[in-house]
Design a protein around this motif. Structure first.
Motif, PDB file in Angstrom:
ATOM      1  N   ARG A   1      44.006  95.790 132.821  1.00 63.16           N
ATOM      2  CA  ARG A   1      45.396  96.057 133.206  1.00 63.16           C
ATOM      3  C   ARG A   1      45.517  97.246 134.158  1.00 63.16           C
ATOM      4  O   ARG A   1      46.237  97.176 135.147  1.00 63.16           O
ATOM      5  N   TRP A   2      44.784  98.343 133.861  1.00 60.34           N
ATOM      6  CA  TRP A   2      44.980  99.599 134.604  1.00 60.34           C
ATOM      7  C   TRP A   2      43.902  99.860 135.640  1.00 60.34           C
ATOM      8  O   TRP A   2      44.138 100.558 136.613  1.00 60.34           O
ATOM      9  N   ARG A   3      42.689  99.354 135.417  1.00 53.37           N
ATOM     10  CA  ARG A   3      41.596  99.607 136.357  1.00 53.37           C
ATOM     11  C   ARG A   3      40.831  98.332 136.698  1.00 53.37           C
ATOM     12  O   ARG A   3      39.606  98.280 136.545  1.00 53.37           O
ATOM     13  N   PRO A   4      41.558  97.276 137.154  1.00 51.39           N
ATOM     14  CA  PRO A   4      40.847  96.034 137.502  1.00 51.39           C
ATOM     15  C   PRO A   4      39.791  96.272 138.579  1.00 51.39           C
ATOM     16  O   PRO A   4      38.809  95.533 138.671  1.00 51.39           O
ATOM     17  N   ASP A   5      39.982  97.336 139.373  1.00 50.12           N
ATOM     18  CA  ASP A   5      39.005  97.657 140.426  1.00 50.12           C
ATOM     19  C   ASP A   5      37.659  98.064 139.827  1.00 50.12           C
ATOM     20  O   ASP A   5      36.634  98.003 140.508  1.00 50.12           O
ATOM     21  N   VAL A   6      37.676  98.485 138.575  1.00 53.59           N
ATOM     22  CA  VAL A   6      36.457  98.974 137.908  1.00 53.59           C
ATOM     23  C   VAL A   6      35.700  97.825 137.238  1.00 53.59           C
ATOM     24  O   VAL A   6      34.476  97.842 137.130  1.00 53.59           O
ATOM     25  N   VAL A   7      36.441  96.799 136.794  1.00 50.24           N
ATOM     26  CA  VAL A   7      35.837  95.728 136.000  1.00 50.24           C
ATOM     27  C   VAL A   7      35.162  94.707 136.908  1.00 50.24           C
ATOM     28  O   VAL A   7      35.791  94.154 137.818  1.00 50.24           O
ATOM     29  N   GLN A   8      33.863  94.473 136.695  1.00 47.09           N
ATOM     30  CA  GLN A   8      33.119  93.514 137.509  1.00 47.09           C
ATOM     31  C   GLN A   8      33.065  92.140 136.852  1.00 47.09           C
ATOM     32  O   GLN A   8      33.434  91.134 137.445  1.00 47.09           O
ATOM     33  N   ASP A   9      32.586  92.120 135.600  1.00 45.16           N
ATOM     34  CA  ASP A   9      32.406  90.859 134.887  1.00 45.16           C
ATOM     35  C   ASP A   9      33.078  90.908 133.528  1.00 45.16           C
ATOM     36  O   ASP A   9      33.027  91.931 132.848  1.00 45.16           O
ATOM     37  N   LEU A  10      33.693  89.809 133.164  1.00 45.87           N
ATOM     38  CA  LEU A  10      34.332  89.670 131.869  1.00 45.87           C
ATOM     39  C   LEU A  10      33.568  88.601 131.084  1.00 45.87           C
ATOM     40  O   LEU A  10      33.312  87.515 131.605  1.00 45.87           O
ATOM     41  N   TYR A  11      33.162  88.941 129.852  1.00 42.08           N
ATOM     42  CA  TYR A  11      32.453  87.991 129.002  1.00 42.08           C
ATOM     43  C   TYR A  11      33.377  87.580 127.866  1.00 42.08           C
ATOM     44  O   TYR A  11      33.798  88.429 127.070  1.00 42.08           O
ATOM     45  N   VAL A  12      33.721  86.304 127.819  1.00 38.36           N
ATOM     46  CA  VAL A  12      34.707  85.799 126.866  1.00 38.36           C
ATOM     47  C   VAL A  12      34.038  84.797 125.926  1.00 38.36           C
ATOM     48  O   VAL A  12      33.448  83.810 126.383  1.00 38.36           O
ATOM     49  N   GLU A  13      34.111  85.069 124.616  1.00 42.88           N
ATOM     50  CA  GLU A  13      33.551  84.135 123.634  1.00 42.88           C
ATOM     51  C   GLU A  13      34.466  82.922 123.515  1.00 42.88           C
ATOM     52  O   GLU A  13      35.673  83.051 123.363  1.00 42.88           O
ATOM     53  N   VAL A  14      33.854  81.736 123.637  1.00 38.21           N
ATOM     54  CA  VAL A  14      34.640  80.501 123.537  1.00 38.21           C
ATOM     55  C   VAL A  14      34.137  79.655 122.375  1.00 38.21           C
ATOM     56  O   VAL A  14      33.033  79.847 121.863  1.00 38.21           O
ATOM     57  N   THR A  15      34.990  78.752 121.948  1.00 43.11           N
ATOM     58  CA  THR A  15      34.633  77.820 120.887  1.00 43.11           C
ATOM     59  C   THR A  15      35.079  76.422 121.330  1.00 43.11           C
ATOM     60  O   THR A  15      36.033  76.287 122.094  1.00 43.11           O
ATOM     61  N   GLU A  16      34.361  75.418 120.881  1.00 44.17           N
ATOM     62  CA  GLU A  16      34.710  74.048 121.260  1.00 44.17           C
ATOM     63  C   GLU A  16      36.022  73.618 120.615  1.00 44.17           C
ATOM     64  O   GLU A  16      36.292  73.954 119.459  1.00 44.17           O
ATOM     65  N   SER A  17      36.879  72.943 121.379  1.00 46.26           N
ATOM     66  CA  SER A  17      38.097  72.384 120.787  1.00 46.26           C
ATOM     67  C   SER A  17      38.282  70.990 121.394  1.00 46.26           C
ATOM     68  O   SER A  17      37.533  70.597 122.288  1.00 46.26           O
ATOM     69  N   VAL A  18      39.306  70.293 120.934  1.00 47.90           N
ATOM     70  CA  VAL A  18      39.559  68.948 121.472  1.00 47.90           C
ATOM     71  C   VAL A  18      39.804  69.041 122.975  1.00 47.90           C
ATOM     72  O   VAL A  18      39.521  68.110 123.721  1.00 47.90           O
ATOM     73  N   ARG A  19      40.306  70.204 123.439  1.00 51.65           N
ATOM     74  CA  ARG A  19      40.575  70.359 124.873  1.00 51.65           C
ATOM     75  C   ARG A  19      39.426  71.088 125.544  1.00 51.65           C
ATOM     76  O   ARG A  19      39.596  71.797 126.514  1.00 51.65           O
ATOM     77  N   GLY A  20      38.222  70.987 124.989  1.00 54.86           N
ATOM     78  CA  GLY A  20      37.055  71.635 125.582  1.00 54.86           C
ATOM     79  C   GLY A  20      36.915  73.068 125.087  1.00 54.86           C
ATOM     80  O   GLY A  20      37.563  73.460 124.126  1.00 54.86           O
ATOM     81  N   ALA A  21      36.070  73.819 125.784  1.00 49.39           N
ATOM     82  CA  ALA A  21      35.797  75.191 125.360  1.00 49.39           C
ATOM     83  C   ALA A  21      37.016  76.075 125.589  1.00 49.39           C
ATOM     84  O   ALA A  21      37.568  76.079 126.697  1.00 49.39           O
ATOM     85  N   ARG A  22      37.473  76.800 124.543  1.00 48.39           N
ATOM     86  CA  ARG A  22      38.630  77.685 124.652  1.00 48.39           C
ATOM     87  C   ARG A  22      38.258  79.066 124.119  1.00 48.39           C
ATOM     88  O   ARG A  22      37.470  79.166 123.175  1.00 48.39           O
ATOM     89  N   PRO A  23      38.826  80.128 124.700  1.00 49.33           N
ATOM     90  CA  PRO A  23      38.618  81.466 124.128  1.00 49.33           C
ATOM     91  C   PRO A  23      38.936  81.469 122.630  1.00 49.33           C
ATOM     92  O   PRO A  23      39.828  80.744 122.189  1.00 49.33           O
ATOM     93  N   ILE A  24      38.192  82.296 121.861  1.00 51.40           N
ATOM     94  CA  ILE A  24      38.264  82.203 120.393  1.00 51.40           C
ATOM     95  C   ILE A  24      39.590  82.678 119.809  1.00 51.40           C
ATOM     96  O   ILE A  24      39.863  82.433 118.650  1.00 51.40           O
ATOM     97  N   SER A  25      40.401  83.391 120.575  1.00 50.77           N
ATOM     98  CA  SER A  25      41.693  83.826 120.030  1.00 50.77           C
ATOM     99  C   SER A  25      42.719  83.927 121.145  1.00 50.77           C
ATOM    100  O   SER A  25      42.374  84.009 122.333  1.00 50.77           O
ATOM    101  N   LEU A  26      43.990  83.940 120.764  1.00 49.55           N
ATOM    102  CA  LEU A  26      45.063  84.061 121.760  1.00 49.55           C
ATOM    103  C   LEU A  26      44.997  85.425 122.436  1.00 49.55           C
ATOM    104  O   LEU A  26      45.284  85.549 123.631  1.00 49.55           O
TER     105      LEU A  26
END
Lengths: 293, 293
Positions: B47-72
């Protein structure tokens, strides 16, 4: 009291096991005893509440002059305990490690009944401050807030409703001895509000959100004009570390006060909030501050 | 940026190992990258320093609509990152656990160079507050004081002399996102005093003991008359958590200020002291308090 010259060297003995078992709340409630670990907590207990301390367990090591406490710090606490009826036991390192991983050479067993303060015994003067915590669950937080309330010179700390046991060893360690400086009571929510009402104490809720029709006032505004003559005693009620206070508690308080956030931080944790609010109130009373807002 | 649709599912892959290795200071210094763990820290960074963030690693889980992030919560952070140039990678639970035990489903890799603030870039206005910490060593304390400085609206935090690395993952977690809200600099002791002098800032030492010929003044006394027109910028220098400040630093400060202890508590820890002093100073300035002592 005389020091028991017989060295306790069997980590498997019943006495040692019974002391170690005081880490469990069930054992504390069954035996009416509790465990005090480490030089700071034990020293403050021996100094301020020798009536509470039953047995002192001191780790000793062999020296040319026979068995001696493992450090001068521990030796000094043993010496201080000699003015009282505390029974001192010398133990080996193995035994001390079995008693507690956090003893650093000294531990004590206290009498829970002697630590109990009856609400009727708590009298409040004008200007007195009471720190109350509703459903505080984390032992580290509970210890930190007791320490902050002590620093602010609070007359008492009250754990309201379902809170962590104040005689939990981690709570005691986190108070850095403050548990033995001020009365810490536990009571239900209705009992708390009756306690304040009976003593003419104003009840402040420390809360960021407030209720639909009562927004919180900012701490500096709430402190406005608290200087000069001491007013009614004030009890500040802090909420659970995760959920804060429910509307059911908020509506029963006289004022809802929040700590202003001047930067982008979303919030402060419970221990920090309690320290800031209680010390600000204490400083504004003691220093006779006039807040001109 | 587009989300990399190829699921990273091999905890033993070089990429995953390289991210996990950022827990080590040597690796951070060699690669110029650092690790941000957990929803709160990652959200504030995005939110405050997007210029600093290079890569985001998001844990996903399989759902009927394919792989989705594990929480809202995690999903919302991924969505927010889409406005920037952050590259998103979906990973399995095994991979995320390998990256960090404290990720709670999301971690990010940041660019250390982009986090660096040059002293020359820090300008101070009248009334500005700077929080400085000399030889702070504990990561949890370092994070807590950055969070307190943020809440008090400090213009900057300065780690003076030999302190813990501000990009240590545990420091970042303890700041609860505040590391991405305010500039946090590191500099030597001489450089710190020159920095303050060049900006006309008054330097306060937060210290309980003072020196032989300069006893500390009490915080409420020191705040007397700070209300009204904003005065010179003020930098408050706090000491090491165990040893406090040495006389060598104390003699170079303009004022030595201590927090009054009204009860029997012996002391307050560094995080609590910083929160009380910085917030009291901020409240007295913002609320235009007049302390009548």
């Amino acid at each position: 009291m005389p020091i028991n010259t017989a060295l306790i060297d069997n980590p498997k003995s019943d006495r040692v096991r019974h002391v170690a078992d005081l880490a469990s709340r069930r054992t504390r409630e069954r035996t009416g005893r509790f465990l005090i670990e480490g030089p700071q907590s034990v020293r403050e207990a021996v100094r301020w509440r020798p009536d509470v301390v039953q047995d002192l367990y001191v780790e000793v090591t062999e020296s040319v002059r026979g068995a001696r406490p493992i450090s001068l710090t521990v030796q000094a606490i043993e010496d201080e305990s000699q003015d009282s009826t505390i029974y001192v036991h010398h133990v080996t390192g193995d035994v001390m490690r079995r008693i507690s991983k956090d003893a650093q050479g000294i531990a004590a067993v206290g009498n829970a009944a002697a630590m109990r303060t009856r609400p009727a015994d708590v009298r409040l003067k004008p200007g007195d401050l009471v720190a109350a915590f509703w459903q505080v669950r984390d032992p580290g937080n509970a210890g930190t807030v007791i320490r902050a309330a002590d620093a602010a010179g609070c007359a008492a700390v009250i754990f309201v409703d379902d809170c962590v046991d104040r005689l939990n060893p981690k709570v005691i360690r986190s108070t850095a001895g403050s548990l033995f400086h001020i009365p810490v009571l536990a009571m239900g929510t209705d009992e708390f509000f009756a306690f304040c009402h009976d003593r003419g104490a104003e009840v402040w809720a420390a809360d960021v959100y407030g209720t639909a029709d009562r927004k919180p006032e900012s701490l500096p505004d709430a402190l406005a004009g608290r200087g000069g003559e001491p007013g009614r005693p004030t009890a500040v009620l802090f909420g659970n570390e995760a959920r804060g206070l429910d509307a059911a508690e908020l509506v029963r308080t006289d004022r809802i006060v929040s700590i202003p956030i001047y930067g982008k931080a979303e919030s402060l944790n419970l221990g920090t909030s309690a320290a800031i609010m209680l010390m600000s109130m204490a400083m504004s009373s003691h220093a006779g501050t006039i807040w001109a807002v």
